[in-house]
Design a protein around this motif. Structure first.
Motif, PDB file in Angstrom:
ATOM      1  N   VAL A  23     154.543  49.891 136.842  1.00 58.32           N
ATOM      2  CA  VAL A  23     153.134  48.255 136.853  1.00 58.32           C
ATOM      3  C   VAL A  23     152.350  47.781 137.537  1.00 58.32           C
ATOM      4  CG1 VAL A  23     154.051  45.843 138.384  1.00 58.32           C
ATOM      5  CG2 VAL A  23     155.543  47.927 137.146  1.00 58.32           C
TER       6      VAL A  23
ATOM      7  N   ARG B 268     149.798  48.717 134.386  1.00 58.22           N
ATOM      8  CA  ARG B 268     149.557  48.362 133.636  1.00 58.22           C
ATOM      9  C   ARG B 268     149.120  46.445 134.442  1.00 58.22           C
ATOM     10  NH1 ARG B 268     153.982  48.033 129.116  1.00 58.22           N
ATOM     11  NH2 ARG B 268     154.320  50.677 129.211  1.00 58.22           N
ATOM     12  N   ALA B 269     149.075  46.700 135.148  1.00 58.07           N
ATOM     13  CA  ALA B 269     148.527  45.156 135.954  1.00 58.07           C
ATOM     14  C   ALA B 269     147.246  45.405 135.509  1.00 58.07           C
ATOM     15  CB  ALA B 269     149.187  44.554 137.058  1.00 58.07           C
ATOM     16  N   ARG B 270     146.430  46.470 135.612  1.00 57.50           N
ATOM     17  CA  ARG B 270     144.555  46.684 136.303  1.00 57.50           C
ATOM     18  C   ARG B 270     144.199  46.820 134.366  1.00 57.50           C
ATOM     19  NH1 ARG B 270     146.553  51.566 140.863  1.00 57.50           N
ATOM     20  NH2 ARG B 270     146.585  49.740 142.643  1.00 57.50           N
TER      21      ARG B 270
ATOM     22  N   VAL C 254     141.826  41.234 135.541  1.00 60.05           N
ATOM     23  CA  VAL C 254     142.061  42.069 136.691  1.00 60.05           C
ATOM     24  C   VAL C 254     141.134  42.037 137.348  1.00 60.05           C
ATOM     25  CG1 VAL C 254     144.409  42.775 138.529  1.00 60.05           C
ATOM     26  CG2 VAL C 254     144.897  41.334 136.286  1.00 60.05           C
TER      27      VAL C 254
ATOM     28  N   ALA D 110     145.073  45.534 142.259  1.00 61.13           N
ATOM     29  CA  ALA D 110     146.355  45.009 142.003  1.00 61.13           C
ATOM     30  C   ALA D 110     146.892  45.745 143.011  1.00 61.13           C
ATOM     31  CB  ALA D 110     147.105  45.062 140.509  1.00 61.13           C
TER      32      ALA D 110
ATOM     33  N   LEU E 143     153.883  41.417 143.689  1.00 63.43           N
ATOM     34  CA  LEU E 143     152.830  41.785 143.003  1.00 63.43           C
ATOM     35  C   LEU E 143     151.965  40.946 142.992  1.00 63.43           C
ATOM     36  CD1 LEU E 143     151.115  43.543 140.386  1.00 63.43           C
ATOM     37  CD2 LEU E 143     152.259  42.311 139.252  1.00 63.43           C
TER      38      LEU E 143
ATOM     39  N   VAL F  94     147.642  39.943 142.453  1.00 67.21           N
ATOM     40  CA  VAL F  94     146.781  40.293 141.480  1.00 67.21           C
ATOM     41  C   VAL F  94     145.437  39.960 141.594  1.00 67.21           C
ATOM     42  CG1 VAL F  94     147.906  41.557 139.634  1.00 67.21           C
ATOM     43  CG2 VAL F  94     147.007  39.369 139.540  1.00 67.21           C
TER      44      VAL F  94
ATOM     45  N   LEU G 159     150.378  39.364 132.100  1.00 67.28           N
ATOM     46  CA  LEU G 159     151.609  40.168 133.082  1.00 67.28           C
ATOM     47  C   LEU G 159     152.989  39.878 133.318  1.00 67.28           C
ATOM     48  CD1 LEU G 159     149.561  39.533 136.370  1.00 67.28           C
ATOM     49  CD2 LEU G 159     149.934  41.631 135.416  1.00 67.28           C
TER      50      LEU G 159
ATOM     51  N   ASP H 143     154.017  42.169 129.852  1.00 62.12           N
ATOM     52  CA  ASP H 143     153.526  43.653 129.814  1.00 62.12           C
ATOM     53  C   ASP H 143     154.459  44.559 131.264  1.00 62.12           C
ATOM     54  OD1 ASP H 143     151.335  43.554 128.584  1.00 62.12           O
ATOM     55  OD2 ASP H 143     149.607  43.613 130.238  1.00 62.12           O
ATOM     56  N   ILE H 144     154.712  43.757 132.066  1.00 66.00           N
ATOM     57  CA  ILE H 144     155.777  44.016 133.558  1.00 66.00           C
ATOM     58  C   ILE H 144     156.977  44.326 131.991  1.00 66.00           C
ATOM     59  CG2 ILE H 144     157.481  43.364 135.751  1.00 66.00           C
ATOM     60  CD1 ILE H 144     154.525  42.255 136.355  1.00 66.00           C
TER      61      ILE H 144
END
Length: 848
Positions: free
Chosen positions: A557, A560-562, A567, A570, A702, A704, A717, A720-721
């Protein structure tokens, strides 16, 4: 006279009025002719006999009025006459009518809306059987700073064993529940875990199925759930086939056994799922997650129950030295739903809106007094022609009540819009907001308040008109004295308007200052709130109960968030400011001795990933941040807040010390700034931070950060999550700016309403003082002309008029300051960061 004959007479008098009046004229003329003939037979001339007969009769109009007074249905007939005349009079003066109706509509509408809110939240019967006999038991103990705290399983079991005041007590705790396992997309809802007697205590009967049976809260019991009507209709199509169906709740299978009505809103307004709570034997004190609900036994009062619970609290303190100044507050079900601040806030706002209505009444009374001056000659002529003073008063009061009812009808429309707005806004997520509605009770209140205000603002002008000196008024010789009397009364009314509006303005000023202070509270982080996006991630599968699997999931997670454009950093955590505390418990400090059985206070225990402090901008005071090396294979470490060091380490150097939580000793490697996890108005509590890899939780937030508007990254987000695992539930998605705004929604609501009421009051008071001065100048036009003809300068005349207004304002201000000191003391529970005599608001020396 029989009832039928009375009804027949009433119908004849009301519906054949012209014929009845002709008959009366004929009878009186016949009687007058008879008297005239008798006088002529006695030797009088024709003219002299007719004059003597008229004198003996006492006047045709007066006799007619006396006959009408004793006629069946006369009062109703006069009322209809007064109403028709009142309508005609108001239509002839449209400007006066519109101004008066608008003023009354504001006052009556605001009061009707506030009545609906107050009645719905404070008085409307709850949807539970004999709800006044149901109580909620909390726990409050030093030095924990909760007004209404929670107990642990061990406390509950001890209380239940020693209880004699309540029927079988039940335990409950609120939880967020992820619901899945059916065809619909998983969603997170508000839920509660409750013991078996919960619904029977509340006397709740299900729509379909059943509620929990005795024994279904034993250890190792199968997981069962009861659904609310709202989620049953939304997610399961209101199908009875849901009974016996297995669904996933927080990743574990649970069997649906029943559905309860949508009106059931306990323990939270948005609760939609209740699961059974196993009463597992406790091995220690904590965690403190629970509250109890119970029904009083027959013949036991709430005061008696509180006294018994107080004795049990004394035994608890004897067994556990940590429980210093322990109290177990027993609150009625309604008070438990309302909390500690809502009731006084509603009562203060209801009082404020009542003052607005009072100003509206005073304003219209001023208008009526001015209008009465214009109608002096009309009223004098009525009285001279034989109308009784009571009849004149009744006529004028009928006009006043009619005007007030027109204002009430317009106010009802404003109240309807206001109630709709309050329900849609729902500041602070009020538990009983669904009970707020505009119903027949509110309509009855509107009619009552309209008639009362009509009498209040019409009584003084009516009495003054009825007391007029007929000779001087008709000759225009007594106008000066009457006008002076009315002028004094109007001046007194304007002074009261100024005093009341100033009282409300100063109260609103205090709330505005308080809210401004609240807005300046940062929560302990420096990253701009609009640049932080947060969401709660709940993995749906039971495989994530394994720490290794869960840590790998959250690593992906974060990766992918970064990678999402925009972003910067995170991190994941179980707690977020300003009011999303994830865990709280006691702890131990190495080298600090405690008395046998004593525990350290309960504080926030925050699980966080390495970049958590950088993402939120929480300053590092000493030591270091967490790193990726702080994992399951490395030595346990922790960070603490500055408040923790100051309170429990005597301001010693934090890094290098050791603390224990959950049976594990951890070395303190860093000291960070204080952060609020219990709300902006609560003093920042100390906190211990533990690396996520060393204190795994399945459900995490989460967070960010971005250089711009973080809300723009929401869609990317989410995508992707959920591409990692479609069964993951994402909830509470929003920026930190939105979270801060939500946390102060109730103070904002209080402030906006009181400021609105104060603004309306100021507007009405301004109109009132302008009307008085303008009317005074118009009456004194001749006098002013004579003054200027005799040499008075224009500036002198202006000063005279301004001095009159300034004198009224000064007297009103003095009285208003006294009222303000009384009002502001009622605002103590609604203020933050200021005293009730804040100098920047009152421009006075602070007395407290």
């Amino acid at each position: 006279m029989s009832l039928l004959s009375r009804l027949a007479s009433l119908g004849r008098n009301l519906f054949t009025r012209s014929r009845v009046e002709r008959d009366l004229d004929d009878e009186l003329r016949a009687y007058l002719d008879q008297l005239t003939d008798e006088k002529r037979e006695a030797g009088m001339g024709a003219i002299e006999a007719q004059r003597a007969a008229r004198i003996e009769l006492g006047g045709m109009y007066q006799v007619k009025e006396e006959v009408r007074q004793v006629r069946t249905g006369q009062m109703l007939e006069e009322l209809l006459q007064d109403l028709r005349y009142g309508f005609r009079t108001l239509l002839k003066n449209p400007s006066f009518t519109v101004v008066a109706v608008l003023a009354l509509a504001l006052g009556i509408g605001a009061n009707t809306a506030m009545f609906s809110v107050a009645y719905g939240i404070l008085l409307r019967p709850l949807p539970y059987g004999d709800a006044d006999r149901v109580a909620v038991v909390f726990m409050r103990y030093f030095p924990r700073d909760f007004a209404l705290g929670t107990m642990c399983m061990r406390d509950y079991l001890m209380w239940r064993e020693n209880n004699h005041a309540f029927e079988d007590p039940s335990l409950f705790t609120t939880r967020r529940m992820d619901v899945g396992g059916d065809a619909a997309v998983p969603e997170q809802v508000a839920g509660a875990a409750v013991t078996a007697g919960f619904f029977s205590t509340l006397d709740v009967r299900p729509l379909i199925g059943r509620t929990f049976a005795p024994g279904e809260d034993k250890p190792a019991s199968a997981t069962l759930v009861v659904l609310s009507e709202s989620i049953w209709r939304r997610r399961f199509g209101a199908s009875s086939s849901v009974l016996g169906q297995s669904i996933l709740v927080n990743g574990a299978p649970a069997t649906v056994i029943g559905v309860v009505p949508g009106a059931i809103r306990f323990p939270r307004r948005d609760t939609e799922v209740w699961s059974n709570l196993p009463l597992n034997p406790p091995t220690r004190y904590g965690p403190w997650l629970y509250r109890a609900v119970a029904r009083l036994k027959p013949g036991v009062t709430m005061q008696q129950a509180q006294a018994e619970v107080n004795n049990i609290a004394l035994r608890m303190m004897q067994q556990n030295p940590y429980y210093k100044r322990l109290a177990l507050p027993v609150l009625s079900l309604r008070d438990a739903l309302l909390g500690t601040t809502l009731r006084p806030a509603i009562l203060v706002l209801a009082g404020a809106v009542g003052l607005v209505l009072l100003i509206a009444v005073v304003n219209v009374a001023n208008l009526m007094l001015a209008r009465a001056t214009v109608r002096e000659r009309e009223m004098a002529l009525r009285l001279s022609l034989g109308a009784g003073r009571g009849r004149v008063v009744r006529q004028l009061l009928t006009e006043s009540v009619l005007l007030s009812l027109m204002g009430g009808a317009a106010g009802l429309a404003l109240a309807w819009g206001g109630v709709k707005l309050v329900r849609a806004w729902n500041p602070g997520n009020f538990s009983l907001i669904d009970s707020v509605r505009l119903d027949w009770g509110a309509a009855g209140f509107m009619i009552f308040i309209s008639m009362l205000t009509g009498i209040l603002f019409g009584l003084a002008p009516a009495l003054q008109s009825a007391r007029a000196d007929l000779n001087s008024t008709i000759k225009e010789g007594g106008r000066a004295s009457a006008s002076q009397a009315r002028g004094r009364m109007r001046a007194a009314l304007v002074i009261s308007e100024i005093a009341i509006s100033l009282t409300l303005l100063l109260g609103a000023g205090l709330l505005l200052r308080s809210f401004a202070n609240l807005q300046r509270v940062t929560g302990g982080f420096s990253t701009p709130p609009g640049h932080i996006l947060t969401m709660l991630i709940s993995p749906g599968s039971r495989k994530y109960n394994d720490a290794a699997t869960g840590i790998a999931f959250y690593d992906e997670v974060l990766r992918r968030a970064r990678a999402v454009p925009g972003v910067e950093t995170a991190a994941i955590t179980n707690s977020l400011p300003p009011d999303r505390q994830g865990d709280a418990d006691s702890f131990e400090v190495e080298g600090r001795s405690l008395a046998p059985g004593e525990l350290n206070p309960i504080i926030s225990i925050v699980t966080a990933a390495p970049d958590f402090f950088r993402t939120l901008g929480i300053p590092l005071v000493k030591g270091r941040h967490f790193t990726d090396h702080d994992n399951q294979t490395s030595a346990p470490v922790a960070a603490v807040s500055e408040g923790f060091v100051r309170r429990f380490l005597s301001n010693e150097n934090g890094p290098g010390k050791r603390v224990r939580y959950g049976g594990t000793w951890m070395e303190i490697v860093g000291v960070v700034g204080n952060v609020k996890y219990l709300g902006l108005t609560v003093d920042t509590d100390p906190a211990i931070y533990i690396p996520f890899a060393q204190n795994y939780n399945t459900r995490m937030y989460l967070a960010v950060s971005s250089p711009g508007d973080a809300a723009q990254m929401t869609a990317a987000l989410r995508r992707d999550i959920q591409s990692i695992d479609p069964g993951v539930t994402l909830a509470q998605v929003g920026t930190m700016e939105q979270a801060l705004a939500l946390s102060v929604s109730q103070p904002r609501f209080n402030t906006m309403l009181l400021a609105l009421f104060a603004g309306i009051a100021l507007l009405l008071a301004s109109v009132g003082i302008y009307g008085l001065i303008a009317y005074s100048v118009a009456q004194r036009t001749h006098e002013i002309g004579v003054r200027m003809a005799l040499g008075a300068a224009r500036a002198d005349v202006v000063r005279m008029v301004v001095r009159q207004g300034a004198t009224l304002a000064a007297i009103g201000i003095v009285l208003g300051l006294g009222g303000a000191f009384a009002l502001t003391r009622l605002l103590k529970t609604m203020l933050f960061g200021i005293g009730v005599t804040d100098s920047l608001t009152l421009r006075l020396r602070r007395w407290e």
